[in-house]
Scaffold this active site. Structure first.
Site, PDB file in Angstrom:
ATOM      1  N   ARG A 166      -2.949  -3.270  -7.406  1.00  0.00           N
ATOM      2  CA  ARG A 166      -2.315  -3.958  -6.290  1.00  0.00           C
ATOM      3  C   ARG A 166      -1.473  -5.124  -6.804  1.00  0.00           C
ATOM      4  NH1 ARG A 166      -2.454  -0.093  -3.158  1.00  0.00           N
ATOM      5  NH2 ARG A 166      -3.388  -0.193  -1.091  1.00  0.00           N
ATOM      6  N   CYS A 226      -6.486  -3.511   4.116  1.00  0.00           N
ATOM      7  CA  CYS A 226      -6.207  -2.069   4.178  1.00  0.00           C
ATOM      8  C   CYS A 226      -6.920  -1.348   3.048  1.00  0.00           C
ATOM      9  CB  CYS A 226      -4.710  -1.761   4.175  1.00  0.00           C
ATOM     10  SG  CYS A 226      -4.444   0.033   4.169  1.00  0.00           S
ATOM     11  N   CYS A 232      -9.559   3.309  18.202  1.00  0.00           N
ATOM     12  CA  CYS A 232      -9.279   2.661  19.488  1.00  0.00           C
ATOM     13  C   CYS A 232      -8.182   3.418  20.251  1.00  0.00           C
ATOM     14  CB  CYS A 232      -8.840   1.226  19.234  1.00  0.00           C
ATOM     15  SG  CYS A 232      -8.275   0.365  20.693  1.00  0.00           S
ATOM     16  N   CYS A 240     -13.901   2.158  21.201  1.00  0.00           N
ATOM     17  CA  CYS A 240     -14.418   0.868  20.751  1.00  0.00           C
ATOM     18  C   CYS A 240     -15.883   0.699  21.150  1.00  0.00           C
ATOM     19  CB  CYS A 240     -13.562  -0.270  21.296  1.00  0.00           C
ATOM     20  SG  CYS A 240     -11.951  -0.376  20.485  1.00  0.00           S
ATOM     21  N   CYS A 265      -9.529  -2.722  20.645  1.00  0.00           N
ATOM     22  CA  CYS A 265      -9.378  -3.438  21.917  1.00  0.00           C
ATOM     23  C   CYS A 265     -10.712  -3.946  22.441  1.00  0.00           C
ATOM     24  CB  CYS A 265      -8.688  -2.553  22.955  1.00  0.00           C
ATOM     25  SG  CYS A 265      -9.746  -1.279  23.668  1.00  0.00           S
ATOM     26  N   HIS A 295       1.518  -4.062   5.780  1.00  0.00           N
ATOM     27  CA  HIS A 295       0.321  -4.080   6.634  1.00  0.00           C
ATOM     28  C   HIS A 295      -0.920  -4.567   5.905  1.00  0.00           C
ATOM     29  CE1 HIS A 295       0.239  -0.205   4.617  1.00  0.00           C
ATOM     30  NE2 HIS A 295      -1.066  -0.230   4.780  1.00  0.00           N
ATOM     31  N   GLU A 296      -0.809  -4.885   4.604  1.00  0.00           N
ATOM     32  CA  GLU A 296      -1.978  -5.407   3.888  1.00  0.00           C
ATOM     33  C   GLU A 296      -1.676  -6.884   3.660  1.00  0.00           C
ATOM     34  OE1 GLU A 296      -4.024  -2.497   0.890  1.00  0.00           O
ATOM     35  OE2 GLU A 296      -3.210  -4.115  -0.276  1.00  0.00           O
ATOM     36  N   CYS A 310     -12.270   0.163  25.165  1.00  0.00           N
ATOM     37  CA  CYS A 310     -12.120   1.600  25.426  1.00  0.00           C
ATOM     38  C   CYS A 310     -13.359   2.378  24.986  1.00  0.00           C
ATOM     39  CB  CYS A 310     -10.874   2.123  24.732  1.00  0.00           C
ATOM     40  SG  CYS A 310     -11.065   2.256  22.953  1.00  0.00           S
ATOM     41  N   ARG A 366      -4.989   2.386  18.092  1.00  0.00           N
ATOM     42  CA  ARG A 366      -5.135   3.176  16.869  1.00  0.00           C
ATOM     43  C   ARG A 366      -3.782   3.290  16.174  1.00  0.00           C
ATOM     44  NH1 ARG A 366      -6.567   9.245  18.514  1.00  0.00           N
ATOM     45  NH2 ARG A 366      -8.186   8.137  19.655  1.00  0.00           N
ATOM     46  N   CYS A 388       0.883  -1.173   0.000  1.00  0.00           N
ATOM     47  CA  CYS A 388       0.000   0.000   0.000  1.00  0.00           C
ATOM     48  C   CYS A 388       0.915   1.216   0.000  1.00  0.00           C
ATOM     49  CB  CYS A 388      -0.880  -0.049   1.245  1.00  0.00           C
ATOM     50  SG  CYS A 388      -1.611   1.512   1.754  1.00  0.00           S
ATOM     51  N   HIS A 389       0.402   2.356  -0.475  1.00  0.00           N
ATOM     52  CA  HIS A 389       1.306   3.502  -0.592  1.00  0.00           C
ATOM     53  C   HIS A 389       1.874   3.934   0.764  1.00  0.00           C
ATOM     54  CE1 HIS A 389       2.538   6.394  -3.896  1.00  0.00           C
ATOM     55  NE2 HIS A 389       3.416   6.454  -2.928  1.00  0.00           N
ATOM     56  N   THR A 390       1.162   3.664   1.848  1.00  0.00           N
ATOM     57  CA  THR A 390       1.648   4.065   3.178  1.00  0.00           C
ATOM     58  C   THR A 390       3.002   3.394   3.480  1.00  0.00           C
ATOM     59  OG1 THR A 390      -0.681   4.158   3.790  1.00  0.00           O
ATOM     60  CG2 THR A 390       0.909   4.391   5.572  1.00  0.00           C
TER      61      THR A 390
HETATM   62  P1  NAD Z   1      -1.519   4.838  -4.998  1.00  0.00           P
HETATM   63  O1  NAD Z   1      -0.162   5.382  -5.155  1.00  0.00           O
HETATM   64  O2  NAD Z   1      -1.846   3.534  -5.626  1.00  0.00           O
HETATM   65  O3  NAD Z   1      -2.586   5.915  -5.580  1.00  0.00           O
HETATM   66  C1  NAD Z   1      -2.479   7.297  -5.372  1.00  0.00           C
HETATM   67  C2  NAD Z   1      -2.918   8.018  -6.659  1.00  0.00           C
HETATM   68  O4  NAD Z   1      -2.986   9.425  -6.388  1.00  0.00           O
HETATM   69  C3  NAD Z   1      -1.943   7.822  -7.821  1.00  0.00           C
HETATM   70  O5  NAD Z   1      -2.644   7.339  -8.955  1.00  0.00           O
HETATM   71  C4  NAD Z   1      -1.372   9.230  -8.036  1.00  0.00           C
HETATM   72  O6  NAD Z   1      -1.082   9.497  -9.412  1.00  0.00           O
HETATM   73  C5  NAD Z   1      -2.503  10.125  -7.525  1.00  0.00           C
HETATM   74  N1  NAD Z   1      -2.095  11.469  -7.105  1.00  0.00           N
HETATM   75  C6  NAD Z   1      -1.005  11.814  -6.369  1.00  0.00           C
HETATM   76  N2  NAD Z   1      -0.988  13.160  -6.165  1.00  0.00           N
HETATM   77  C7  NAD Z   1      -2.109  13.660  -6.761  1.00  0.00           C
HETATM   78  C8  NAD Z   1      -2.654  14.965  -6.874  1.00  0.00           C
HETATM   79  N3  NAD Z   1      -2.048  16.035  -6.352  1.00  0.00           N
HETATM   80  N4  NAD Z   1      -3.834  15.105  -7.558  1.00  0.00           N
HETATM   81  C9  NAD Z   1      -4.438  14.039  -8.114  1.00  0.00           C
HETATM   82  N5  NAD Z   1      -3.953  12.774  -8.035  1.00  0.00           N
HETATM   83  C10 NAD Z   1      -2.800  12.582  -7.363  1.00  0.00           C
HETATM   84  O7  NAD Z   1      -1.840   4.807  -3.429  1.00  0.00           O
HETATM   85  P2  NAD Z   1      -2.936   3.979  -2.570  1.00  0.00           P
HETATM   86  O8  NAD Z   1      -2.293   2.754  -2.036  1.00  0.00           O
HETATM   87  O9  NAD Z   1      -4.208   3.892  -3.352  1.00  0.00           O
HETATM   88  O10 NAD Z   1      -3.134   4.973  -1.330  1.00  0.00           O
HETATM   89  C11 NAD Z   1      -3.734   6.240  -1.525  1.00  0.00           C
HETATM   90  C12 NAD Z   1      -3.546   7.107  -0.289  1.00  0.00           C
HETATM   91  O11 NAD Z   1      -4.334   6.611   0.794  1.00  0.00           O
HETATM   92  C13 NAD Z   1      -2.116   7.155   0.236  1.00  0.00           C
HETATM   93  O12 NAD Z   1      -1.862   8.467   0.696  1.00  0.00           O
HETATM   94  C14 NAD Z   1      -2.148   6.180   1.397  1.00  0.00           C
HETATM   95  O13 NAD Z   1      -1.126   6.436   2.339  1.00  0.00           O
HETATM   96  C15 NAD Z   1      -3.511   6.473   1.943  1.00  0.00           C
HETATM   97  N6  NAD Z   1      -4.124   5.451   2.806  1.00  0.00           N
HETATM   98  C16 NAD Z   1      -4.872   5.894   3.855  1.00  0.00           C
HETATM   99  C17 NAD Z   1      -5.541   4.994   4.658  1.00  0.00           C
HETATM  100  C18 NAD Z   1      -6.433   5.473   5.772  1.00  0.00           C
HETATM  101  O14 NAD Z   1      -6.911   4.641   6.540  1.00  0.00           O
HETATM  102  N7  NAD Z   1      -6.708   6.769   5.903  1.00  0.00           N
HETATM  103  C19 NAD Z   1      -5.405   3.617   4.415  1.00  0.00           C
HETATM  104  C20 NAD Z   1      -4.655   3.198   3.304  1.00  0.00           C
HETATM  105  C21 NAD Z   1      -4.012   4.127   2.513  1.00  0.00           C
HETATM  106 ZN    ZN Z   2     -10.280   0.285  21.900  1.00  0.00          ZN
END
Ligand code: NAD
Ligand code: ZN
Length: 380
Positions: free
Chosen positions: A373, A178, A114, A106, A100, A70-71, A103, A118, A48-50
């Site tokens: 993916r 994820c 959580c 939860c 958990c 994490h995925e 809390c 979290r 995942c991108h994170t």
């Molecule tokens: P990814 O890299 O597959 O997709 C991101 C897309 O955003 C890409 O296609 C990229 O070209 C585009 N992009 C980047 N900057 C841009 C902009 N300024 N304008 C328009 N498009 C733009 O990533 P992913 O795995 O799909 O994750 C997406 C985001 O979600 C990441 O920031 C990730 O960390 C986040 N995320 C958050 C959670 C959460 O729980 N909040 C969970 C998982 C992932």
């Molecule tokens: Zn909790």
């Protein structure tokens, strides 16, 4: 009782020694699970991108050596003291943010944040004793978001592990732990687009495409995809995205372009990029009076969100969410059931697969913006 329970397991893990340098497959020692912990055998993981942000450590705090990931999907190998919910052999999905079940969060119907478990990207050790369960020749290796799935075996807090239907194919449903659940839940649980509404999705990676899927399921009539990478547009058609715009093709802010296309603004927007400019656009492009914007992307550590307060006074709503507001242990098993009942398609998110020994290829694909993916098979 397995023969490995209670013993240190030696196995392969992909260790990040330095920011942005290819991961190295090493033999690591994985200590047995302590109280309220479980040790998992990971069968499939994906990227995942994170993971990439923290490995690059350009906009995030560096912590090395570390095992990312994490995925994933796996099977419980052994459980520590006090664990009653899980037993060896259970099929599970580890989740970066836990539950958990005790809390105030939860117990609240509204929150999945959580208090104990979290997401905490700056913690590299177990909550119970502040130690790592991974080591190489006695030198500790840090954990990542309580999951560290780029290892054949990993140790997680029991609250970060969802038990799922053992008939669900782990090579498919691992992506629900994820990205897909996050995007789907961001739309269905947080943005909640009414039937017939117009929804803008910023970022068409796995998370954004799952958000688009949520909009389609909710009955949105227009789903506008926004991405800087026009190569994403073809793929996005399969996810119900009806129109595309690339901010690079316009001289003015994309929120103005969206307002012109939609008679004043979209009804809902979901931001899945991690870019703060896109976050601001995603907020400012929603219609005054009723528009709701949901932030999902993980921002740069120093990012600041700036908008004129009048944009809020004019009755626009700004929200954010982790994991699509799903409670991982309570809700994720039912997302897996949606896949089993064919209400949710997961296969179309999976565009590549590599053996574990070639995990760095999955990083290359994400950095190049290719595919959605990539499944990493731990046996390879
Ligand atoms: P990814 O890299 O597959 O997709 C991101 C897309 O955003 C890409 O296609 C990229 O070209 C585009 N992009 C980047 N900057 C841009 C902009 N300024 N304008 C328009 N498009 C733009 O990533 P992913 O795995 O799909 O994750 C997406 C985001 O979600 C990441 O920031 C990730 O960390 C986040 N995320 C958050 C959670 C959460 O729980 N909040 C969970 C998982 C992932
Ligand atoms: Zn909790």
């Amino acid at each position: 009782m397995s023969t490995t329970a209670g013993n240190v397991i030696r196995c392969r893990a992909a260790v990040a020694w330095e920011a942005g340098k290819p991961l190295v497959i090493e033999e690591v020692e994985v200590a047995p699970p302590q109280a309220m912990e479980v040790r998992l055998k990971i069968l499939y993981t994906s990227l995942c991108h994170t993971d990439v942000y923290f490995w690059e450590a350009k906009g995030q705090n560096p912590m090395f050596p570390r095992i990312y990931g994490h995925e994933a999907g796996g099977i419980v190998e052994s459980v520590g003291e006090g664990v009653t919910d899980l037993q060896p052999g259970d099929h599970v999905l580890p989740v970066f943010t836990g539950e958990c079940k005790e809390c105030d969060h939860c117990k609240s119907e509204e929150s999945n944040m959580c208090r104990l478990l979290r997401i905490n990207t700056d913690r590299g050790v177990m909550i119970g004793d502040g130690q790592s369960r991974f080591s190489i020749n006695g030198k500790p290796i840090y954990h990542f978001v309580g999951t560290s799935t780029f290892s054949e075996y990993t140790v997680c807090h029991v609250g970060s592990v969802a038990k799922i239907n053992p008939l669900a194919p782990l090579d498919k449903v691992c992506v629900l732990s994820c990205g897909i659940s996050t995007g789907l839940g961001a739309t269905l649980n947080v943005a909640k687009p009414p039937k017939g509404s117009t929804v803008a999705i910023f970022g068409l990676g796995a998370v954004g495409l799952a958000a688009a899927e949520g909009a389609r399921i909710a009955g949105a009539s227009r789903i506008i995809g926004v991405d800087l990478n026009s190569n994403r547009f073809d793929e996005a058609k399969k996810f119900g995205v009806t129109e595309f715009i690339n901010p690079k093709d316009y001289a003015k802010p994309i929120q103005e372009v969206l307002a012109e296309m939609t008679n004043g603004g979209v009804d809902r927007s979901v931001e899945c990029t991690g870019n703060v400019t896109a976050m601001i656009s995603a907020f400012e492009c929603v219609h005054d009076g009723w528009g709701v914007a949901v932030l999902v992307g993980v921002p740069h550590k120093d990012a600041e969100f700036k908008t004129h307060p009048m944009n809020l006074l004019n009755e626009r709503t700004l929200k954010g969410t982790f994991f699509g507001n799903y409670k991982p242990r309570s809700d994720l098993p039912s997302v897996v059931e949606k896949y089993m009942n064919k209400e949710l398609e997961v296969e179309k998110f999976i565009t590549h697969s590599v053996p574990f020994s070639e995990i760095n290829k999955a990083f290359d694909l994400m950095l190049k913006g290719e595919g959605i993916r990539c499944i990493i098979n731990m046996e390879g």
